[in-house]
Design a protein around this motif. Structure first.
Motif, mmCIF file in Angstrom:
data_model
loop_
_atom_site.group_PDB
_atom_site.id
_atom_site.type_symbol
_atom_site.label_atom_id
_atom_site.label_comp_id
_atom_site.label_asym_id
_atom_site.label_seq_id
_atom_site.Cartn_x
_atom_site.Cartn_y
_atom_site.Cartn_z
ATOM 1 N N GLN A 153 31.179 34.555 34.864
ATOM 2 C CA GLN A 153 32.298 35.048 35.670
ATOM 3 C C GLN A 153 31.930 34.876 37.138
ATOM 4 O O GLN A 153 30.924 35.415 37.594
ATOM 5 N N THR A 154 32.735 34.090 37.861
ATOM 6 C CA THR A 154 32.454 33.862 39.280
ATOM 7 C C THR A 154 32.880 35.086 40.088
ATOM 8 O O THR A 154 33.997 35.561 39.916
ATOM 9 N N PRO A 155 32.032 35.607 40.950
ATOM 10 C CA PRO A 155 32.450 36.725 41.802
ATOM 11 C C PRO A 155 33.588 36.300 42.732
ATOM 12 O O PRO A 155 33.632 35.146 43.158
ATOM 13 N N TYR A 156 34.479 37.221 43.007
ATOM 14 C CA TYR A 156 35.586 36.928 43.909
ATOM 15 C C TYR A 156 35.152 37.191 45.351
ATOM 16 O O TYR A 156 34.612 38.247 45.668
ATOM 17 N N LEU A 157 35.380 36.226 46.208
ATOM 18 C CA LEU A 157 35.062 36.389 47.628
ATOM 19 C C LEU A 157 36.372 36.387 48.416
ATOM 20 O O LEU A 157 37.068 35.374 48.463
ATOM 21 N N PRO A 184 40.707 34.628 32.268
ATOM 22 C CA PRO A 184 41.125 35.244 33.528
ATOM 23 C C PRO A 184 40.568 34.442 34.706
ATOM 24 O O PRO A 184 39.714 33.564 34.502
ATOM 25 N N LYS A 185 41.038 34.754 35.892
ATOM 26 C CA LYS A 185 40.555 34.056 37.091
ATOM 27 C C LYS A 185 39.042 34.196 37.218
ATOM 28 O O LYS A 185 38.502 35.277 37.017
ATOM 29 N N GLY A 186 38.387 33.114 37.547
ATOM 30 C CA GLY A 186 36.948 33.171 37.786
ATOM 31 C C GLY A 186 36.080 32.978 36.543
ATOM 32 O O GLY A 186 34.880 32.801 36.644
ATOM 33 N N ARG A 187 36.694 33.023 35.347
ATOM 34 C CA ARG A 187 35.917 32.847 34.116
ATOM 35 C C ARG A 187 35.650 31.365 33.874
ATOM 36 O O ARG A 187 36.545 30.537 34.049
ATOM 37 N N GLY A 209 39.779 22.792 35.937
ATOM 38 C CA GLY A 209 40.579 23.943 35.530
ATOM 39 C C GLY A 209 41.909 23.885 36.251
ATOM 40 O O GLY A 209 42.025 23.254 37.298
ATOM 41 N N GLU A 210 42.911 24.576 35.661
ATOM 42 C CA GLU A 210 44.255 24.443 36.230
ATOM 43 C C GLU A 210 44.394 25.184 37.563
ATOM 44 O O GLU A 210 43.498 25.930 37.970
ATOM 45 N N SER A 211 45.534 24.945 38.205
ATOM 46 C CA SER A 211 45.788 25.550 39.516
ATOM 47 C C SER A 211 45.709 27.074 39.423
ATOM 48 O O SER A 211 46.277 27.669 38.514
ATOM 49 N N GLY A 212 44.950 27.674 40.329
ATOM 50 C CA GLY A 212 44.841 29.129 40.357
ATOM 51 C C GLY A 212 43.750 29.703 39.468
ATOM 52 O O GLY A 212 43.551 30.915 39.411
ATOM 53 N N ALA A 213 43.007 28.846 38.779
ATOM 54 C CA ALA A 213 41.964 29.322 37.857
ATOM 55 C C ALA A 213 40.725 29.837 38.582
ATOM 56 O O ALA A 213 39.944 30.607 38.025
ATOM 57 N N GLY A 214 40.553 29.400 39.841
ATOM 58 C CA GLY A 214 39.424 29.894 40.635
ATOM 59 C C GLY A 214 38.412 28.856 41.067
ATOM 60 O O GLY A 214 37.309 29.197 41.483
ATOM 61 N N LYS A 215 38.798 27.581 41.027
ATOM 62 C CA LYS A 215 37.858 26.503 41.405
ATOM 63 C C LYS A 215 37.435 26.597 42.874
ATOM 64 O O LYS A 215 36.261 26.501 43.193
ATOM 65 N N SER A 216 38.426 26.759 43.757
ATOM 66 C CA SER A 216 38.100 26.736 45.189
ATOM 67 C C SER A 216 37.291 27.969 45.597
ATOM 68 O O SER A 216 36.421 27.887 46.468
ATOM 69 N N ASN A 217 37.581 29.096 44.946
ATOM 70 C CA ASN A 217 36.769 30.287 45.193
ATOM 71 C C ASN A 217 35.309 29.994 44.819
ATOM 72 O O ASN A 217 34.381 30.314 45.573
ATOM 73 N N PHE A 218 35.116 29.344 43.691
ATOM 74 C CA PHE A 218 33.781 28.967 43.230
ATOM 75 C C PHE A 218 33.143 27.958 44.197
ATOM 76 O O PHE A 218 31.969 28.067 44.539
ATOM 77 N N SER A 226 38.336 19.360 40.180
ATOM 78 C CA SER A 226 39.605 18.731 39.840
ATOM 79 C C SER A 226 40.415 19.582 38.863
ATOM 80 O O SER A 226 39.846 20.263 38.021
ATOM 81 N N GLN A 227 41.755 19.546 39.002
ATOM 82 C CA GLN A 227 42.583 20.272 38.032
ATOM 83 C C GLN A 227 42.491 19.593 36.677
ATOM 84 O O GLN A 227 42.403 20.241 35.642
ATOM 85 N N LYS A 228 42.535 18.273 36.692
ATOM 86 C CA LYS A 228 42.491 17.515 35.445
ATOM 87 C C LYS A 228 41.431 16.425 35.540
ATOM 88 O O LYS A 228 41.157 15.906 36.619
HETATM 89 N N1 LIG Z 1 36.596 34.860 40.626
HETATM 90 C C1 LIG Z 1 37.787 35.353 40.926
HETATM 91 N N2 LIG Z 1 38.103 36.631 40.623
HETATM 92 C C2 LIG Z 1 39.317 37.134 40.927
HETATM 93 N N3 LIG Z 1 40.297 36.444 41.555
HETATM 94 C C3 LIG Z 1 40.058 35.173 41.882
HETATM 95 C C4 LIG Z 1 38.794 34.557 41.585
HETATM 96 N N4 LIG Z 1 38.832 33.273 42.027
HETATM 97 C C5 LIG Z 1 40.046 33.110 42.565
HETATM 98 N N5 LIG Z 1 40.792 34.231 42.499
HETATM 99 C C6 LIG Z 1 42.185 34.410 42.999
HETATM 100 O O1 LIG Z 1 42.989 33.332 42.549
HETATM 101 C C7 LIG Z 1 43.564 32.613 43.636
HETATM 102 C C8 LIG Z 1 43.475 31.115 43.363
HETATM 103 O O2 LIG Z 1 42.119 30.729 43.307
HETATM 104 P P1 LIG Z 1 41.605 29.294 43.773
HETATM 105 O O3 LIG Z 1 42.259 28.904 45.041
HETATM 106 O O4 LIG Z 1 40.135 29.346 43.748
HETATM 107 O O5 LIG Z 1 42.190 28.407 42.577
HETATM 108 P P2 LIG Z 1 42.041 26.826 42.323
HETATM 109 O O6 LIG Z 1 41.546 26.686 40.933
HETATM 110 O O7 LIG Z 1 41.251 26.210 43.395
HETATM 111 O O8 LIG Z 1 43.559 26.330 42.390
HETATM 112 P P3 LIG Z 1 44.134 24.895 42.929
HETATM 113 O O9 LIG Z 1 43.829 23.906 41.839
HETATM 114 O O10 LIG Z 1 45.609 25.141 43.062
HETATM 115 O O11 LIG Z 1 43.468 24.567 44.211
HETATM 116 C C9 LIG Z 1 42.746 33.028 44.857
HETATM 117 O O12 LIG Z 1 43.522 33.060 46.022
HETATM 118 C C10 LIG Z 1 42.251 34.394 44.508
HETATM 119 O O13 LIG Z 1 43.182 35.375 44.933
#
Ligand SMILES: Nc1ncnc2c1ncn2[C@@H]1O[C@H](COP(=O)(O)OP(=O)(O)OP(=O)(O)O)[C@@H](O)[C@H]1O
Ligand SMILES: [Mg+2]
Length: 225
Positions: free
Chosen positions: A203-207, A185-188, A4-13, A133-135
């Motif tokens: 939907q991944t919970p936000y931590l 949306p983020k986390g989906r 998924g692209e940057s900011g999509a929520g991979k690292s949160n997951f 990975s982003q891509k």
């Molecule tokens: N499940 C979620 N619900 C709501 N907000 C989220 C969720 N996951 C991430 N976020 C928000 O989005 C931001 C970016 O998320 P994250 O770092 O997980 O993205 P990423 O996909 O790993 O991006 P990158 O490819 O740049 O590393 C986080 O700092 C957080 O604020």
């Protein structure tokens, strides 16, 4: 495999997965974290985790994991087991593209060869790899490795290549969600089960960082005793 692209929520997951695995530490022998780009997953510092941030270290680690896998297969053969009965070794790699862009060709090749073998045979021996990975095109991740990572999670992306190779064609996506993957949306995410090919919308919970830190402290208090 998660993309998924940057900011999509991979690292949160990724952090959610790690915390979940730590909660199940009784089933885990060791967790290995690899990140050549950032330090986020270096925070854990537990007795059952290690962190690697350089290419030589990655190569050594994967060689060790492959040897562990082979020694487990040997034990399984002796006992007549189809599945290794002991604990899991799990290696989590954030932003695998940073390995592909490295200049040392020979080292890269060795790393991906070991990853492919672990992807092909790791499951039965409970040596698992999880890649983020982003891509997922061939400049970021070796195609042979991609086909050997069975389950996939697709986060927001506008790359048709990501979508097709993680989940499938547009019609299949439309059966699961009416939202376009590029508008997620983020986390989906859409999760595809590697064995059954079942696909589900999650939907991944936000931590929050504070919550993550508190949980790490909590795990230190009993895992590092
Ligand atoms: N499940 C979620 N619900 C709501 N907000 C989220 C969720 N996951 C991430 N976020 C928000 O989005 C931001 C970016 O998320 P994250 O770092 O997980 O993205 P990423 O996909 O790993 O991006 P990158 O490819 O740049 O590393 C986080 O700092 C957080 O604020
Ligand atoms: Mg990230």
């Amino acid at each position: 495999m998660t993309c998924g692209e940057s900011g999509a929520g991979k690292s949160n997951f990724l952090n959610m997965l790690i915390l979940s695995l730590l909660h199940n530490s009784s089933y885990i022998e060791h967790l290995d974290f690899i990140d050549l780009k950032g330090v986020e997953i270096s925070r854990y510092k537990l007795n059952n985790t290690s962190f690697t941030d350089n290419l030589e270290g990655v190569n050594d680690l994967l060689q060790e994991l492959k040897n562990e896998m082979n020694s487990r297969f040997k034990q399984m053969k002796e006992k007549g087991d189809l599945i290794y009965k002991g604990k899991y070794r799990i290696c989590l790699i954030d932003e695998i593209g940073t390995i592909s862009t490295h200049h040392d060709k020979k080292l890269k090749e060795q790393i991906f060869n070991n990853l492919i073998e672990l992807g092909q045979k790791g499951r039965a021996s409970r040596v698992l790899i999880m890649v983020f990975s982003q891509k997922i095109d061939s400049t970021n991740i070796n195609t042979n490795l991609l086909t050997n990572l069975q389950s996939s999670c697709l986060y927001r992306t506008s790359s048709q290549f990501n979508i097709n190779n993680a989940i499938g064609l547009q019609e299949e996506i439309e059966e699961i969600t009416r939202t376009r993957v590029q508008d997620f949306p983020k986390g989906r995410m859409i999760f595809k089960h590697g064995l059954t090919s079942e696909k589900i919308l999650l939907q991944t919970p936000y931590l929050s960082q504070e919550l993550q830190y508190d949980m790490i402290k909590y795990f230190r208090s009993w895992i590092n005793k």
